[in-house]
Scaffold this active site. Structure first.
Site, PDB file in Angstrom:
ATOM      1  N   THR A 120     -15.346 -48.952   8.020  1.00  0.00           N
ATOM      2  CA  THR A 120     -14.430 -47.707   7.689  1.00  0.00           C
ATOM      3  C   THR A 120     -14.155 -46.919   9.098  1.00  0.00           C
ATOM      4  O   THR A 120     -14.879 -47.152  10.251  1.00  0.00           O
ATOM      5  CB  THR A 120     -15.129 -46.769   6.754  1.00  0.00           C
ATOM      6  OG1 THR A 120     -16.142 -46.172   7.748  1.00  0.00           O
ATOM      7  CG2 THR A 120     -15.503 -47.093   5.593  1.00  0.00           C
TER       8      THR A 120
ATOM      9  N   GLU B  86     -12.710 -60.827  12.982  1.00  0.00           N
ATOM     10  CA  GLU B  86     -11.925 -60.165  11.930  1.00  0.00           C
ATOM     11  C   GLU B  86     -11.143 -58.985  11.993  1.00  0.00           C
ATOM     12  O   GLU B  86     -10.013 -59.015  11.592  1.00  0.00           O
ATOM     13  CB  GLU B  86     -13.111 -60.204  10.790  1.00  0.00           C
ATOM     14  CG  GLU B  86     -12.616 -59.509   9.422  1.00  0.00           C
ATOM     15  CD  GLU B  86     -13.523 -59.408   8.551  1.00  0.00           C
ATOM     16  OE1 GLU B  86     -14.417 -60.182   8.165  1.00  0.00           O
ATOM     17  OE2 GLU B  86     -13.684 -58.147   7.725  1.00  0.00           O
TER      18      GLU B  86
ATOM     19  N   PHE C 291     -17.337 -56.550  -4.068  1.00  0.00           N
ATOM     20  CA  PHE C 291     -15.764 -56.242  -3.675  1.00  0.00           C
ATOM     21  C   PHE C 291     -15.529 -57.466  -2.855  1.00  0.00           C
ATOM     22  O   PHE C 291     -14.655 -57.296  -1.718  1.00  0.00           O
ATOM     23  CB  PHE C 291     -15.747 -55.088  -2.661  1.00  0.00           C
ATOM     24  CG  PHE C 291     -16.402 -53.853  -3.158  1.00  0.00           C
ATOM     25  CD1 PHE C 291     -15.704 -53.256  -3.999  1.00  0.00           C
ATOM     26  CD2 PHE C 291     -17.278 -53.111  -2.667  1.00  0.00           C
ATOM     27  CE1 PHE C 291     -16.399 -52.095  -4.787  1.00  0.00           C
ATOM     28  CE2 PHE C 291     -17.769 -51.711  -3.066  1.00  0.00           C
ATOM     29  CZ  PHE C 291     -17.286 -51.431  -4.383  1.00  0.00           C
TER      30      PHE C 291
ATOM     31  N   THR D 211     -13.473 -60.066  -1.158  1.00  0.00           N
ATOM     32  CA  THR D 211     -12.110 -60.767  -1.034  1.00  0.00           C
ATOM     33  C   THR D 211     -12.221 -62.340  -1.304  1.00  0.00           C
ATOM     34  O   THR D 211     -13.086 -63.226  -0.766  1.00  0.00           O
ATOM     35  CB  THR D 211     -11.493 -60.565   0.295  1.00  0.00           C
ATOM     36  OG1 THR D 211     -11.409 -59.138   0.459  1.00  0.00           O
ATOM     37  CG2 THR D 211     -10.344 -61.308   0.757  1.00  0.00           C
TER      38      THR D 211
ATOM     39  N   ASP E  98     -25.512 -51.108  -2.912  1.00  0.00           N
ATOM     40  CA  ASP E  98     -26.220 -50.176  -2.298  1.00  0.00           C
ATOM     41  C   ASP E  98     -25.941 -50.124  -0.555  1.00  0.00           C
ATOM     42  O   ASP E  98     -26.792 -49.501  -0.020  1.00  0.00           O
ATOM     43  CB  ASP E  98     -27.592 -50.177  -2.470  1.00  0.00           C
ATOM     44  CG  ASP E  98     -27.825 -49.954  -3.967  1.00  0.00           C
ATOM     45  OD1 ASP E  98     -26.882 -48.748  -4.467  1.00  0.00           O
ATOM     46  OD2 ASP E  98     -28.737 -50.133  -4.707  1.00  0.00           O
TER      47      ASP E  98
ATOM     48  N   ARG F 194      21.310 -43.328   4.952  1.00  0.00           N
ATOM     49  CA  ARG F 194      21.339 -42.060   4.120  1.00  0.00           C
ATOM     50  C   ARG F 194      21.744 -40.803   4.941  1.00  0.00           C
ATOM     51  O   ARG F 194      21.447 -40.401   5.826  1.00  0.00           O
ATOM     52  CB  ARG F 194      19.426 -42.006   4.029  1.00  0.00           C
ATOM     53  CG  ARG F 194      19.461 -40.653   2.969  1.00  0.00           C
ATOM     54  CD  ARG F 194      20.263 -40.813   1.657  1.00  0.00           C
ATOM     55  NE  ARG F 194      19.517 -39.780   0.652  1.00  0.00           N
ATOM     56  CZ  ARG F 194      20.236 -39.551  -0.525  1.00  0.00           C
ATOM     57  NH1 ARG F 194      21.014 -40.702  -0.859  1.00  0.00           N
ATOM     58  NH2 ARG F 194      19.665 -38.394  -1.179  1.00  0.00           N
TER      59      ARG F 194
HETATM   60  C1  LIG Z   1      -9.819 -54.412  -0.195  1.00  0.00           C
HETATM   61  C2  LIG Z   1     -11.103 -54.801   0.334  1.00  0.00           C
HETATM   62  C3  LIG Z   1     -11.620 -55.917   0.533  1.00  0.00           C
HETATM   63  C4  LIG Z   1     -12.796 -55.952   0.881  1.00  0.00           C
HETATM   64  N1  LIG Z   1     -13.483 -57.204   1.300  1.00  0.00           N
HETATM   65  C5  LIG Z   1     -14.900 -57.578   1.474  1.00  0.00           C
HETATM   66  C6  LIG Z   1     -15.278 -58.933   1.935  1.00  0.00           C
HETATM   67  O1  LIG Z   1     -14.407 -59.994   1.826  1.00  0.00           O
HETATM   68  N2  LIG Z   1     -16.826 -59.137   1.770  1.00  0.00           N
HETATM   69  C7  LIG Z   1     -17.379 -58.086   2.065  1.00  0.00           C
HETATM   70  O2  LIG Z   1     -18.639 -58.440   2.186  1.00  0.00           O
HETATM   71  N3  LIG Z   1     -17.046 -56.809   2.010  1.00  0.00           N
HETATM   72  C8  LIG Z   1     -15.603 -56.605   1.442  1.00  0.00           C
HETATM   73  N4  LIG Z   1     -15.204 -55.293   1.393  1.00  0.00           N
HETATM   74  C9  LIG Z   1     -16.207 -54.125   1.211  1.00  0.00           C
HETATM   75  C10 LIG Z   1     -16.038 -53.207   2.493  1.00  0.00           C
HETATM   76  O3  LIG Z   1     -16.531 -54.136   3.609  1.00  0.00           O
HETATM   77  C11 LIG Z   1     -16.924 -52.191   2.376  1.00  0.00           C
HETATM   78  O4  LIG Z   1     -16.072 -51.321   1.282  1.00  0.00           O
HETATM   79  C12 LIG Z   1     -17.038 -51.094   3.463  1.00  0.00           C
HETATM   80  O5  LIG Z   1     -17.908 -51.638   4.394  1.00  0.00           O
HETATM   81  C13 LIG Z   1     -17.519 -49.594   3.252  1.00  0.00           C
HETATM   82  O6  LIG Z   1     -18.232 -49.645   2.428  1.00  0.00           O
HETATM   83  P1  LIG Z   1     -18.490 -48.852   1.232  1.00  0.00           P
HETATM   84  O7  LIG Z   1     -17.108 -49.190   0.452  1.00  0.00           O
HETATM   85  O8  LIG Z   1     -19.638 -49.019   0.303  1.00  0.00           O
HETATM   86  O9  LIG Z   1     -18.353 -47.420   1.618  1.00  0.00           O
HETATM   87  P2  LIG Z   1     -19.883 -46.375   2.182  1.00  0.00           P
HETATM   88  O10 LIG Z   1     -20.364 -47.231   3.227  1.00  0.00           O
HETATM   89  O11 LIG Z   1     -20.380 -45.855   0.833  1.00  0.00           O
HETATM   90  O12 LIG Z   1     -18.920 -45.184   2.588  1.00  0.00           O
HETATM   91  C14 LIG Z   1     -18.415 -44.068   1.990  1.00  0.00           C
HETATM   92  C15 LIG Z   1     -17.878 -42.916   3.148  1.00  0.00           C
HETATM   93  O13 LIG Z   1     -19.033 -42.587   3.760  1.00  0.00           O
HETATM   94  C16 LIG Z   1     -18.688 -42.805   5.179  1.00  0.00           C
HETATM   95  N5  LIG Z   1     -19.775 -43.056   5.889  1.00  0.00           N
HETATM   96  C17 LIG Z   1     -20.678 -43.976   5.467  1.00  0.00           C
HETATM   97  N6  LIG Z   1     -21.819 -43.927   6.510  1.00  0.00           N
HETATM   98  C18 LIG Z   1     -21.290 -43.259   7.612  1.00  0.00           C
HETATM   99  C19 LIG Z   1     -21.803 -42.727   8.705  1.00  0.00           C
HETATM  100  N7  LIG Z   1     -22.912 -43.428   9.307  1.00  0.00           N
HETATM  101  N8  LIG Z   1     -21.333 -41.877   9.663  1.00  0.00           N
HETATM  102  C20 LIG Z   1     -19.821 -41.388   9.071  1.00  0.00           C
HETATM  103  N9  LIG Z   1     -19.395 -41.599   7.813  1.00  0.00           N
HETATM  104  C21 LIG Z   1     -20.316 -42.408   7.157  1.00  0.00           C
HETATM  105  C22 LIG Z   1     -17.632 -43.864   5.083  1.00  0.00           C
HETATM  106  O14 LIG Z   1     -16.872 -43.851   6.378  1.00  0.00           O
HETATM  107  C23 LIG Z   1     -16.902 -43.563   3.744  1.00  0.00           C
HETATM  108  O15 LIG Z   1     -15.690 -42.690   4.268  1.00  0.00           O
HETATM  109  C24 LIG Z   1     -13.915 -55.230   0.905  1.00  0.00           C
HETATM  110  C25 LIG Z   1     -13.344 -53.771   0.452  1.00  0.00           C
HETATM  111  C26 LIG Z   1     -12.113 -53.588   0.184  1.00  0.00           C
HETATM  112  C27 LIG Z   1     -11.641 -52.195   0.001  1.00  0.00           C
END
Ligand SMILES: Cc1cc2nc3c(=O)[nH]c(=O)nc-3n(C[C@H](O)[C@H](O)[C@H](O)COP(=O)(O)OP(=O)(O)OC[C@H]3O[C@@H](n4cnc5c(N)ncnc54)[C@H](O)[C@@H]3O)c2cc1C
Lengths: 381, 265
Positions: A367, A244, A157, A159, A130, A270
């Site tokens: 992101t 990072e 998630f 790494t 969450d 090509r």
């Molecule tokens: C390959 C990979 C490696 C990872 N490694 C780690 C790790 O080692 N340790 C760790 O702790 N985490 C890790 N993560 C998790 C990563 O940090 C999160 O995925 C990231 O912080 C985004 O969170 P979420 O995926 O929950 O997306 P959400 O926060 O749910 O976001 C979903 C969408 O909403 C948008 N959004 C959310 N809030 C806002 C806002 N305020 N304004 C505008 N847009 C918004 C986002 O940009 C996105 O497009 C990893 C993820 C991946 C894919």
């Protein structure tokens, strides 16, 4: 302002490139298909000394500047075709940097030599089901019971988690506080009772990288395993995210340079309609744009790394470089695939894998949307 | 064991420009590498040191930028490095080069074994090694493929490439061996090796320190006079036989037979 890469840095770059080409580029298509982490390559990297670059000699480090470390990781991103392995290596170094910046001498003496050598694999657990972008809204708790902390919660998630020996866990020590003072950071060994990790998750790209869940149930941790002071988590988070984001961008910039080279070579060779496709501006303009993006990224990246070498904050710079390189990388990979036509779509040419690998870059470590938010906020918007 | 290994910095590509006046290489704006055969010599030297103990020294004659090649050797594991550098050494032919190289060993000691690459990829003469041995009045063997064993620090068993195959030889030390491509790939240094090798010292000798007769060094001391240098023109072209497969094959066979007969004549 000095734009020269000195001969010492050139020597390291040259060695990393030839090492990666010789030792790290076999079996990647199969490893990607089976989502296998190439432990044998990790061991070779550990022999090469890749994990030890920015750390003090007393822990087995090579005492190199952060800029030099970035140049080395850029060279690795360029020459190692396994972006999952590169991401894993960067995570390892970042965990070490975090410990070196904020850990007690006791923790550094105990863990840094293993992290530097690569014998101990490290992960960093912040994200939860969450709380993604809103990372500090995490629910995992660490409640103090006289001497020790009891941790409960689930991280997502993460790494390296499925293969990690050590995990740096961010948890809430003060349920009342909002962000500042609420979070603390702990370092946990994998066989701590109540520490349970799940198997690696299937992913679209970066498939050799192992990402997984971590479940903490009544997991007891000594107070001496806390990194930094109690409640310092938000500060540690924002400082270490700067390092990072810069280091991950170095790896991604290297990959972008590789994709640029591939696009140049393919478009020259090509031929369609009796001439090389690079003679069509629709193709060459795409490649020219990649070149501009690579050069812009280098300037931003090296500046941001220098700021960290001078113990300065780089919130704006690290967000800008992370945002720019990840978006450029995604665009370059998509364009390179288009330039390669059906060949690019086939697994064998490896462009499709680079494309899949690039997608995560605008999600992890903040992101793209969040980075634009940060930049806007720092501009006072 | 004290092993001296000579290395040379050479252009990375064969596509190079020559100076129209001096008929030597235009050194500016060329990417350099260590002569590949020298790296095989170095690898042999390092393996011997690991097996029998002792010390390896790398030596090179060249402009100041040749320190890069020495640094690479140090990072691979050589103990000491020496650069012979002086404008008075430049433009040397094989005679002047081997004379200059011999003078440094006369100062710092010739040790037990001297290893050099079979030839440098820029000059391609293969003469410097044997000439160096003659200046030092020691035995030399060319085209060595493998160093098998050192016996009591007194003799070395080697295998040498000959026109017909290989020869196994026992040679008294001190000796100079010119090394060809062996099956022992030169090692890649680790990042730690590179960083730590920066602490090793490169000793630079000019003509004064070498106490050398400068009439015998460089272009002045070179009996070889290069009259002209030019890029070879590639005149032979591929031929295409635009017929059906079986016909073109028989024509091709006839052509090849004719060529072979001509060669025999
Ligand atoms: C390959 C990979 C490696 C990872 N490694 C780690 C790790 O080692 N340790 C760790 O702790 N985490 C890790 N993560 C998790 C990563 O940090 C999160 O995925 C990231 O912080 C985004 O969170 P979420 O995926 O929950 O997306 P959400 O926060 O749910 O976001 C979903 C969408 O909403 C948008 N959004 C959310 N809030 C806002 C806002 N305020 N304004 C505008 N847009 C918004 C986002 O940009 C996105 O497009 C990893 C993820 C991946 C894919």
């Amino acid at each position: 302002m000095d734009f020269d890469i000195n001969t010492d840095q050139q020597n390291l770059i040259k060695t990393i490139k030839s090492f990666a080409q010789k030792e790290l580029n076999n079996n990647i298509i199969d490893d990607d298909k089976s989502s296998r982490f190439p432990m044998e390559k990790w061991k070779k990297c550990h022999k090469m000394g890749l994990f030890s670059l920015p750390f003090p000699e007393k822990y087995g480090g090579l005492n190199q500047s952060f800029l030099t470390t970035c140049l080395c990781i850029q060279a690795l991103g360029f020459s190692c075709k396994d972006s999952g392995l590169v991401h894993s290596i960067v995570t390892q170094i970042i965990c070490g940097i975090q410990l070196n910046l904020f850990g007690s001498d006791l923790l550094k003496d105990k863990y840094l030599p293993g992290i530097c050598s690569g014998e101990t694999i490290c992960a960093q657990a912040i994200t939860e089901a969450d709380s993604g972008s809103d990372a500090l809204a995490m629910k995992t708790k660490a409640i103090k019971n006289t001497e020790n902390y009891i941790l409960n919660g689930t991280k997502m998630f993460i790494t390296n988690e499925p293969i990690a020996d050590l995990t740096i866990v961010f948890a809430r020590t003060n349920p009342e506080a909002k962000s500042f003072g609420a979070i603390s950071v702990f370092i946990l060994e994998k066989d701590t009772p109540g520490f349970e990790k799940c198997k690696a998750m299937e992913k679209m790209g970066l498939r050799t990288l192992q990402n997984g869940e971590l479940v903490l149930t009544e997991c007891e941790v000594k107070a001496s395993s806390r990194i930094g002071t109690e409640g310092q988590g938000a500060i540690i988070f924002s400082e270490s995210m700067e390092w990072e984001r810069i280091l991950l961008s170095a790896a991604n910039l290297g990959k972008m340079e590789h994709v640029l080279d591939l696009s140049i070579t393919y478009s020259k060779n090509r031929k369609q309609f009796d001439q090389s496709i690079c003679k069509y501006q629709a193709i060459s303009n795409k490649i020219s744009k990649m070149k501009v993006q690579c050069e812009l990224s280098k300037l931003m990246l090296y500046k941001a790394a220098e700021l960290k070498d001078h113990q300065k904050r780089a919130s704006m710079e690290s967000s800008m470089i992370k945002y720019a390189v990840s978006e450029y990388l995604k665009e370059s990979c998509a364009n390179s695939l288009q330039i390669h036509g059906a060949n690019g779509y086939m697994t064998e040419t490896e462009i499709e894998r680079y494309f899949r690998d690039s997608i995560a870059s605008t999600i992890y470590s903040g992101t793209s949307e969040m980075h634009l938010n940060i930049i806007g906020k720092l501009l006072g918007l | 064991m004290l092993i001296n290994i000579f290395i040379k910095q050479v252009p990375e590509s064969i596509d190079i420009e020559m100076d129209a006046k001096t008929h030597t290489l235009c050194r500016e704006s060329i990417a350099y590498q260590t002569n590949p055969f020298d790296l095989f010599a170095l690898e042999e030297g390092l393996l011997l040191k690991e097996k029998y103990g002792g010390k390896t020294r790398v030596l090179s004659m060249g402009p100041p930028q040749a320190v890069k090649a020495l640094e690479e050797s140090l990072s691979m594991g050589a103990d000491d490095a020496y650069l012979l550098s002086d404008p008075l050494f430049s433009g040397a032919d094989t005679y002047a080069t081997s004379y200059t190289l011999s003078s440094v060993l006369k100062l710092i000691g010739i040790g037990d074994l001297i290893l050099v690459g079979k030839q440098a990829t820029d000059g391609d003469t293969g003469q410097v090694g044997p000439e160096l041995a003659e200046h030092l009045k020691i035995t030399h063997v060319t085209n060595v493929r493998s160093i098998k064993e050192i016996i009591n620090g007194k003799k070395v068993i080697i295998s040498k490439m000959t026109e017909k195959g290989t020869a196994l030889l026992e040679v008294e030390l001190p000796a100079l061996l010119t090394i060809t491509k062996t099956d022992k790939e030169p090692r890649t240094p680790t990042l730690r090796d590179i960083v730590q090798s920066k602490r090793k010292f490169i000793d630079i000798f000019d003509s004064k320190r070498l106490k050398i007769d400068t009439m015998k060094t460089g272009l002045k001391g070179s009996p070889t006079k290069v009259i002209k240098t030019f890029k070879p023109e590639y005149t032979s072209e591929g031929r295409i036989f635009p017929m059906s497969d079986s016909i073109s094959l028989s024509i091709l066979l006839k052509e090849l037979q004719k060529k072979q007969e001509n060669n025999v004549e």
